[in-house]
Structures are given as C-alpha cells and as structure tokens.
Design a protein around this motif. Structure first.
Motif, PDB file in Angstrom:
ATOM      1  N   ALA A  91       7.547  -7.697  -8.976  1.00 23.28           N
ATOM      2  CA  ALA A  91       7.555  -7.986  -7.539  1.00 23.28           C
ATOM      3  C   ALA A  91       7.596  -6.675  -6.767  1.00 23.28           C
ATOM      4  CB  ALA A  91       8.745  -8.858  -7.164  1.00 23.28           C
ATOM      5  N   TYR A  92       7.086  -6.727  -5.558  1.00 25.21           N
ATOM      6  CA  TYR A  92       7.121  -5.559  -4.670  1.00 25.21           C
ATOM      7  C   TYR A  92       8.147  -5.809  -3.577  1.00 25.21           C
ATOM      8  CZ  TYR A  92       5.678  -2.105  -1.170  1.00 25.21           C
ATOM      9  OH  TYR A  92       5.659  -1.069  -0.261  1.00 25.21           O
ATOM     10  N   PHE A  93       9.113  -4.890  -3.468  1.00 25.54           N
ATOM     11  CA  PHE A  93      10.096  -4.977  -2.394  1.00 25.54           C
ATOM     12  C   PHE A  93      10.575  -3.564  -2.073  1.00 25.54           C
ATOM     13  CE2 PHE A  93      14.590  -6.437  -1.019  1.00 25.54           C
ATOM     14  CZ  PHE A  93      14.202  -6.430   0.305  1.00 25.54           C
ATOM     15  N   ASN A  94       9.742  -2.827  -1.353  1.00 25.72           N
ATOM     16  CA  ASN A  94      10.064  -1.461  -0.974  1.00 25.72           C
ATOM     17  C   ASN A  94      10.664  -1.486   0.418  1.00 25.72           C
ATOM     18  OD1 ASN A  94      10.287   1.254  -0.647  1.00 25.72           O
ATOM     19  ND2 ASN A  94       8.121   1.723  -0.913  1.00 25.72           N
ATOM     20  N   HIS A  95      11.951  -1.715   0.468  1.00 19.42           N
ATOM     21  CA  HIS A  95      12.643  -1.897   1.737  1.00 19.42           C
ATOM     22  C   HIS A  95      12.460  -0.672   2.629  1.00 19.42           C
ATOM     23  CE1 HIS A  95      15.598  -4.164   4.112  1.00 19.42           C
ATOM     24  NE2 HIS A  95      16.016  -2.990   4.521  1.00 19.42           N
ATOM     25  N   GLY A  96      12.038  -0.913   3.862  1.00 16.07           N
ATOM     26  CA  GLY A  96      11.850   0.175   4.813  1.00 16.07           C
ATOM     27  C   GLY A  96      10.436   0.717   4.842  1.00 16.07           C
ATOM     28  N   ALA A  97       9.584   0.254   3.931  1.00 19.63           N
ATOM     29  CA  ALA A  97       8.206   0.749   3.881  1.00 19.63           C
ATOM     30  C   ALA A  97       7.392   0.223   5.060  1.00 19.63           C
ATOM     31  CB  ALA A  97       7.550   0.348   2.570  1.00 19.63           C
ATOM     32  N   LYS A  98       6.339   0.950   5.404  1.00 20.74           N
ATOM     33  CA  LYS A  98       5.443   0.528   6.474  1.00 20.74           C
ATOM     34  C   LYS A  98       4.456  -0.513   5.940  1.00 20.74           C
ATOM     35  CE  LYS A  98       5.661   5.002   8.844  1.00 20.74           C
ATOM     36  NZ  LYS A  98       4.869   6.161   9.332  1.00 20.74           N
TER      37      LYS A  98
END
Length: 321
Positions: A91-98
């Motif tokens: 899963a993708y969850f890059n908190h704070g990413a644009k």
C-alpha cells in the motif's frame, strides 16, 4: 494442501514480511513481490535462514505500474504452474506527500491501493483457476470508519490527471478513500470469481507497530503521532497470523466477499439511517460494523468499471496487451 504457492506484495517489511516468514515457516512456497529488490534481498535471506525454507522467491513488482505488473505476471507464470494464495498487502501511504501521479497517470495512492490489486489479480487469474483452493486477501484498514460520516464519499473526479478540487490534497484523505474502494472491490471480485471457485476477502487492519525505518519515511508531525500510536499497536506478527488463518484454514474455505476484523469475525454493514449518538459512537469505536457506504452497489460498480477502464486504456500505451 501442504505446500501452497503464495504471492505477497510488499513482503519486505511490516505485516507483509511477518506473513512471508510465517508461510515459509509452515513449508509453503513464498513469492515476495517487492518494488526494491536491493532492500528486499536482506529480508529474503533473513526469512530463508530463520525458517530453513529455501522456497522463498524474490521478484520485482511495483504495484503502481502497469508495465511492472505485466512483467511480474509473465515471469511468475513462466516459473510456476499455479497460484494458490494472492495477498494484496502493499500500500502507498506517504503522509504529507504532495499530489502525485503514477507512471500511468493515476493518483499514486489509488493506483497502488486499488487499481494495482485489480490488474494484478486479472493478470494472474488463469493461474488462480488452476488451484484447488484459491484465495485472495486484501489488506484493508479501519481508516474507512471516516465513512460513517454520511457526507463522506469517494472523489472520483480527482483520481486521474491534474488535481482539480478546491480543497487541499492530503494523502490521508486519499488513503481513506482508496481503502473504502478496496473493500468495495473485494465484494465485487467475490461475485465475479465465485463461479471459478476463487474466494476473495478483506481483513480490516487496525494498526501495527511501525519500524524505525518506516517512521523515518513520514513527515515529522505524523512521525510523532505514529510513535505514540506504536505504544498501543500490536506486533506485525499478530495481523500476519490473521493473513495465514484466512488463507489456509478450513474455517474460511467457503467464505467469500467478507470483511473480517482482527478477531477474524465477519463484519456487517451499519444501517444507513442515523441510530443516535450512542450507537454511532459504538460503531466508530467498535470492530463489528463497517460503513453502509460500502454497500452502495452503484458506487461499487463505478469502482469496478473505473479500474477496468484505466487498465484497458493505459495498457495500450505500454503495448502490453
């Protein structure tokens, strides 16, 4: 089935790593489908050493990329004659990413968490049909509880191309929407593949301890919150054991189209109408109900058709059909 062939996406860390280790320990053939081969090689070696199982294969897979999924499927089918278990754990969850688009022009969170599982399953479908007990498991999340809010819905207008909304984009909101879409995809897949004897279920994950390496990948503010949450979260092996039970136990052999909680109980949909403040609090804090939004067949069909449309149109761009 003493030796199942198991594909686990994102198997180099967290729950995926713990699950790969458990399946290997029980003597199954495990294919670690990971994006970064260099980083994952150490995990593969660790699992082989700790389980004494040499049938742990490492194959490159980026679930956000159609081309990568086609290449993975071709390689897998040339090496293995069937597929018994497919666990969509990555899963993708890059908190704070644009706001970021995948190489195929799809919002990266949705591409990884929803469209990827849809396409990869379809590419491996013929090999799943060859199994006597094929099971697919989606890694869900209790973040879908936000959909107990009747105003919450999936923003279909911002899943591809330029971000158009006046509201600020956050990965958190998109992650929430993607995990709801994944639950809907689970229900739809179960219907589509029932005649083939393929079981499709989802597990609602309510958190797992993050490693120091994972914490370093997120923004400082969220890192502080996650560090506090880590004090209360269980080890990844807890959910990994749930993966194993759902995919191997006779108890779940005939279960399909279900969302399970961490106790492996079948969750049921909440009523669409308001049940009063106290009942709503019970729903949000409990683990027995999921939002009624997941039962909206019109939205479920829209998720399915969108995945179908995106994979068919974009695959032509890669000359991989």
């Amino acid at each position: 089935m003493n030796n199942r062939i198991v594909v686990i996406t994102g198997a180099n860390s967290g729950i995926g790593k713990a699950a790969a280790k458990q399946f290997a320990k029980e003597g199954h053939t495990v294919i670690m489908a990971c994006r970064n081969i260099e980083v994952s090689r150490k995990t593969q070696e660790e699992i082989v050493t700790s389980t004494n199982n040499t049938q742990v294969d490492l194959m490159k897979l980026d679930v956000s990329s159609f081309e990568s999924m086609y290449q993975f499927a071709d390689e897998f089918m040339s090496k293995y004659e069937k597929l018994d278990i497919l666990i969509h754990n990555a899963a993708y969850f890059n908190h704070g990413a644009k706001h970021t688009l995948s190489t195929d022009g799809i919002e990266l969170t949705f591409a990884t968490n929803v469209v990827g599982p849809y396409l990869l399953t379809n590419l491996l479908l013929d090999h799943l049909k060859k199994s006597d007990d094929a099971r697919i498991l989606h890694a869900g999340s209790n973040i879908i509880k936000h959909f107990f809010d009747p105003k919450r819905e999936i923003d279909f207008d911002n899943l591809t191309g330029e971000y158009k909304s006046s509201e600020k984009f956050t990965v958190y909101k998109m992650y929430c929407q993607s995990k709801m879409a994944l639950v809907m995809l689970t229900f739809k897949m179960a219907e589509e593949y029932e005649s083939e004897g393929i079981k499709v279920n989802a597990l609602q994950i309510n958190g797992a301890k993050m490693s120091k390496e994972t914490l370093q990948k997120v923004t400082l503010g969220y890192r502080m919150v996650a560090s506090i949450q880590n004090l209360f979260f269980r080890q990844p092996s807890y959910m990994a054991n749930n993966y194993y039970e759902l995919c191997t136990s006779d108890r779940f052999k005939d279960k399909t189209g279900k969302l399970f909680n961490d106790k492996l109980d079948v969750m049921t949909p909440a009523l669409a109408e308001s049940q009063g403040f106290l009942e709503e609090i019970k729903q949000v804090t409990g683990t027995n109900k999921y939002p009624a939004y997941a039962q909206k067949k019109v939205v479920r069909e829209k998720v399915w058709e969108l995945c179908k449309e995106l994979t068919e149109s974009n695959s032509n761009n890669h000359n991989i059909l």
